[in-house]
Design a protein around this motif. Structure first.
Motif, PDB file in Angstrom:
ATOM      1  N   CYS A   1      38.128  43.923  39.949  1.00 25.11           N
ATOM      2  CA  CYS A   1      37.622  42.887  39.063  1.00 25.11           C
ATOM      3  C   CYS A   1      38.570  42.732  37.868  1.00 25.11           C
ATOM      4  O   CYS A   1      38.920  43.721  37.224  1.00 25.11           O
TER       5      CYS A   1
ATOM      6  N   CYS B   1      36.468  44.082  34.545  1.00 25.53           N
ATOM      7  CA  CYS B   1      36.065  45.476  34.345  1.00 25.53           C
ATOM      8  C   CYS B   1      36.812  46.434  35.252  1.00 25.53           C
ATOM      9  O   CYS B   1      36.598  47.635  35.182  1.00 25.53           O
TER      10      CYS B   1
ATOM     11  N   CYS C   1      33.441  40.855  40.082  1.00 22.07           N
ATOM     12  CA  CYS C   1      32.461  41.713  40.724  1.00 22.07           C
ATOM     13  C   CYS C   1      31.058  41.214  40.451  1.00 22.07           C
ATOM     14  O   CYS C   1      30.138  41.501  41.198  1.00 22.07           O
TER      15      CYS C   1
ATOM     16  N   CYS D   1      30.859  39.377  34.631  1.00 24.28           N
ATOM     17  CA  CYS D   1      32.303  39.508  34.449  1.00 24.28           C
ATOM     18  C   CYS D   1      32.991  38.154  34.554  1.00 24.28           C
ATOM     19  O   CYS D   1      33.950  37.879  33.843  1.00 24.28           O
TER      20      CYS D   1
END
Ligand code: ZN
Length: 68
Positions: free
Chosen positions: A8, A11, A27, A31
């Motif tokens: 991702c 993150c 993800c 996000c």
């Protein structure tokens, strides 16, 4: 053959496979929105800096009188 799991961008977590992931390449929806908000914020900031830089016409004349 095993493909490496996608990470991702926000993150760095593991991202679910695309067919079952509506927010790929992120993800999660959180996000995705976080990344989008960051881009918009940067774009806004850059535009603001450009608008305020060099938009005032000629600079004020410095002390150029030299009494000779
Ligand atoms: Zn994430």
């Amino acid at each position: 053959m095993k493909r490496p799991a996608r990470k991702c961008p926000t993150c760095r977590g593991a991202v679910p496979q695309r067919p079952e992931n509506a927010v790929w390449p992120f993800c999660s929806d959180k996000c995705r929105l976080s990344d989008l908000g960051r881009w918009l914020d940067e774009d806004y900031r850059i535009a603001g800096e450009r608008a305020g830089d060099g938009g005032g016409g000629d600079p004020p004349a410095e002390e150029q009188e030299e009494g000779t």
